[in-house]
Scaffold this motif. Structure first.
Motif, PDB file in Angstrom:
ATOM      1  N   GLN A 165       0.827  -1.208   0.000  1.00 34.48           N
ATOM      2  CA  GLN A 165       0.000   0.000   0.000  1.00 34.48           C
ATOM      3  C   GLN A 165       0.863   1.260   0.000  1.00 34.48           C
ATOM      4  O   GLN A 165       0.574   2.218  -0.728  1.00 34.48           O
ATOM      5  N   THR A 166       1.936   1.273   0.803  1.00 36.08           N
ATOM      6  CA  THR A 166       2.795   2.455   0.828  1.00 36.08           C
ATOM      7  C   THR A 166       3.551   2.609  -0.483  1.00 36.08           C
ATOM      8  O   THR A 166       3.766   3.724  -0.965  1.00 36.08           O
ATOM      9  N   SER A 167       3.941   1.500  -1.085  1.00 37.00           N
ATOM     10  CA  SER A 167       4.624   1.554  -2.379  1.00 37.00           C
ATOM     11  C   SER A 167       3.700   2.122  -3.444  1.00 37.00           C
ATOM     12  O   SER A 167       4.106   2.957  -4.265  1.00 37.00           O
ATOM     13  N   GLY A 168       2.445   1.674  -3.430  1.00 39.56           N
ATOM     14  CA  GLY A 168       1.468   2.177  -4.389  1.00 39.56           C
ATOM     15  C   GLY A 168       1.192   3.654  -4.200  1.00 39.56           C
ATOM     16  O   GLY A 168       1.104   4.417  -5.173  1.00 39.56           O
ATOM     17  N   LEU A 169       1.050   4.084  -2.951  1.00 35.75           N
ATOM     18  CA  LEU A 169       0.794   5.503  -2.682  1.00 35.75           C
ATOM     19  C   LEU A 169       1.979   6.359  -3.095  1.00 35.75           C
ATOM     20  O   LEU A 169       1.811   7.439  -3.679  1.00 35.75           O
ATOM     21  N   ASN A 170       3.186   5.898  -2.819  1.00 36.79           N
ATOM     22  CA  ASN A 170       4.393   6.630  -3.198  1.00 36.79           C
ATOM     23  C   ASN A 170       4.444   6.850  -4.708  1.00 36.79           C
ATOM     24  O   ASN A 170       4.753   7.946  -5.183  1.00 36.79           O
ATOM     25  N   ALA A 171       4.115   5.801  -5.461  1.00 33.99           N
ATOM     26  CA  ALA A 171       4.126   5.918  -6.923  1.00 33.99           C
ATOM     27  C   ALA A 171       3.042   6.871  -7.409  1.00 33.99           C
ATOM     28  O   ALA A 171       3.250   7.645  -8.349  1.00 33.99           O
ATOM     29  N   TYR A 172       1.889   6.814  -6.781  1.00 37.64           N
ATOM     30  CA  TYR A 172       0.762   7.667  -7.194  1.00 37.64           C
ATOM     31  C   TYR A 172       1.021   9.134  -6.865  1.00 37.64           C
ATOM     32  O   TYR A 172       0.736  10.025  -7.680  1.00 37.64           O
ATOM     33  N   ILE A 173       1.582   9.425  -5.693  1.00 37.97           N
ATOM     34  CA  ILE A 173       1.796  10.807  -5.268  1.00 37.97           C
ATOM     35  C   ILE A 173       2.842  11.503  -6.125  1.00 37.97           C
ATOM     36  O   ILE A 173       2.681  12.669  -6.508  1.00 37.97           O
ATOM     37  N   GLY A 174       3.921  10.810  -6.443  1.00 37.27           N
ATOM     38  CA  GLY A 174       4.987  11.405  -7.241  1.00 37.27           C
ATOM     39  C   GLY A 174       5.979  12.197  -6.402  1.00 37.27           C
ATOM     40  O   GLY A 174       5.730  12.519  -5.237  1.00 37.27           O
ATOM     41  N   LYS A 175       7.090  12.523  -6.987  1.00 39.10           N
ATOM     42  CA  LYS A 175       8.202  13.136  -6.251  1.00 39.10           C
ATOM     43  C   LYS A 175       7.913  14.560  -5.773  1.00 39.10           C
ATOM     44  O   LYS A 175       8.426  14.993  -4.738  1.00 39.10           O
ATOM     45  N   LYS A 176       7.094  15.330  -6.491  1.00 41.70           N
ATOM     46  CA  LYS A 176       6.849  16.723  -6.116  1.00 41.70           C
ATOM     47  C   LYS A 176       6.140  16.854  -4.767  1.00 41.70           C
ATOM     48  O   LYS A 176       6.412  17.775  -4.002  1.00 41.70           O
ATOM     49  N   LEU A 177       5.229  15.937  -4.475  1.00 40.68           N
ATOM     50  CA  LEU A 177       4.466  16.006  -3.229  1.00 40.68           C
ATOM     51  C   LEU A 177       5.029  15.106  -2.134  1.00 40.68           C
ATOM     52  O   LEU A 177       4.521  15.094  -1.018  1.00 40.68           O
ATOM     53  N   LEU A 181       5.003  13.901   2.770  1.00 41.08           N
ATOM     54  CA  LEU A 181       4.352  12.614   2.991  1.00 41.08           C
ATOM     55  C   LEU A 181       5.298  11.696   3.762  1.00 41.08           C
ATOM     56  O   LEU A 181       6.424  11.439   3.324  1.00 41.08           O
ATOM     57  N   ILE A 182       4.842  11.215   4.902  1.00 52.59           N
ATOM     58  CA  ILE A 182       5.602  10.264   5.707  1.00 52.59           C
ATOM     59  C   ILE A 182       4.954   8.892   5.552  1.00 52.59           C
ATOM     60  O   ILE A 182       3.765   8.722   5.835  1.00 52.59           O
ATOM     61  N   LEU A 183       5.715   7.938   5.083  1.00 54.51           N
ATOM     62  CA  LEU A 183       5.205   6.588   4.866  1.00 54.51           C
ATOM     63  C   LEU A 183       5.712   5.661   5.965  1.00 54.51           C
ATOM     64  O   LEU A 183       6.909   5.595   6.230  1.00 54.51           O
ATOM     65  N   VAL A 184       4.791   4.962   6.595  1.00 60.69           N
ATOM     66  CA  VAL A 184       5.125   3.985   7.636  1.00 60.69           C
ATOM     67  C   VAL A 184       4.494   2.662   7.243  1.00 60.69           C
ATOM     68  O   VAL A 184       3.266   2.573   7.108  1.00 60.69           O
TER      69      VAL A 184
END
Length: 385
Positions: A165-177, A181-184
């Motif tokens: 889930q965190t991997s998917g969110l990271n890809a969706y959000i993109g580097k600019k945002l 974003l803190i992923l745990v």
């Protein structure tokens, strides 16, 4: 357009549905309630964004990761937090800090009648629902887009979930945002099907003749931290059953759990938290009371900065990474060889049949029969002699 021909290649993170600008993708449940993308070809313009955003593969983003995680044993100094959390309440210390800074926290809670979903919290009271284990895949419908909105609004967001889930969110959000974003993530054993959990609750309620009012997937108060028993409270009485027995057979997990790309120390998050199995190697006293201790892996510089800001709220002891390598930090869970047969039985039979064949009732019946045969043999021996 994205097409899932092999179920083991999709973790159900919703990134593809979230990124589609034409809403051509919806997440549809299979027989066990696991969500998979379904494409409306009438809306699809074949832009390819859904395929590009998919992060369930060996090439997931670890560009922010340090060469090796920093490992710690951690326990909150407030024992009330430890006693009401699954492990050592490291997540509480981290999320408290984010909330106190005016940020928001996403975690797993319940809706309807104990349906497991991701929720948004802006207060510690709301966040407290995220405490404890939930051995079911959470529904993320609409959550990724809400996270992106929060980030665009200038909020700091802490998102906690499974590594897929965190991997998917990271890809969706993109580097600019990504900066705010803190992923745990958690060290994940695998996720059972939502429909199995739903039907198991209904099965228990029918069996007990009463409606469930409270659930605890791992009851630390009753059994201690190291035990794996769930507890239910019914409106008219209490009860202890075993969904956990099915869970640890690996017979109702998502197909992708057996092919997990994240079962290693290259985590797709800033911080990883888990039960610290093997804590004795790091400190023989930190969990002498069996109330729980967290393993914390700090994976990025952002994670390191955050952990430095909150560690005074905890008893923190540095650990050697090699002393922390529990099974799901080394390899994916191996699915039960009868996984597909279980699904067929679940679809074609009722829950009572499934529990009798696969659940703890089967184990208890075998044990009772074994004891009966031993007793019968003992009586026969006495009579013969």
């Amino acid at each position: 357009m994205i097409q899932i021909k092999d179920k083991s290649q999709c973790c159900g993170c919703t990134a593809c549905a979230s990124i589609c600008p034409h809403d051509a993708i919806t997440m549809q449940p299979d027989a066990l309630g696991f969500l998979y993308p379904a494409v409306d070809v009438g809306k699809c313009v074949d832009c390819g964004l859904c395929e590009k955003v998919c992060a369930f593969n060996e090439n997931y983003d670890t560009s922010l990761n340090m060469a090796q995680p920093d490992a710690y044993a951690a326990r909150h100094k407030d024992m009330r937090e430890v006693e009401t959390s699954r492990s050592g309440a490291a997540f509480i210390a981290i999320s408290d800090y984010v909330l106190e800074q005016g940020g928001v926290v996403y975690g797993v809670g319940y809706t309807d009648h104990f349906r497991v979903v991701h929720k948004r919290a802006i207060s510690k009271e709301e966040r407290d629902e995220f405490k404890g284990s939930k051995y079911v895949q959470s529904d993320l419908t609409g959550v990724f887009r809400q996270v992106k909105k929060d980030l665009k609004d200038g909020l700091t967001v802490l998102f906690s979930g499974t590594p897929c889930q965190t991997s998917g969110l990271n890809a969706y959000i993109g580097k600019k945002l990504r900066e705010n974003l803190i992923l745990v993530d958690i060290v994940c054993h695998g996720v059972p099907g939502p429909y199995v959990w739903r039907d198991y609750i209904a099965y228990l309620e029918k069996k007990q003749g009463s409606r469930i009012s409270w659930v605890n997937f791992r009851d630390k108060q009753e059994y201690g931290w190291a035990a794996h028993h769930e507890t239910f409270k019914f409106v008219n009485r209490g009860g202890k059953m075993s969904f956990t027995y099915l869970f640890y057979q690996h017979i109702m997990l998502r197909h992708s759990c057996g092919k997990c790309h994240f079962a290693n120390t290259r985590r797709p998050s800033d911080i990883t938290i888990a039960d610290f199995w093997g804590w004795e190697k790091t400190d023989p006293n930190i969990n002498a009371d069996n109330k729980g201790v967290s393993l914390v892996l700090v994976n990025t510089e952002k994670g390191r900065k955050l952990f430095e800001a909150v560690k005074d709220q905890m008893t923190v002891i540095p650990a050697k990474l090699e002393d922390c390598l529990q099974p799901n930090l080394l390899s994916p869970t191996k699915l039960h060889p009868q996984r597909q047969i279980f699904e067929s039985d679940y679809v074609n039979k009722d829950m009572a049949y499934v529990m009798k064949k696969y659940g703890k009732e089967k184990y208890l019946n075998k044990k009772i029969r074994s004891l009966f045969l031993k007793f019968k043999g003992f009586i026969k021996h006495i009579i013969t002699n």
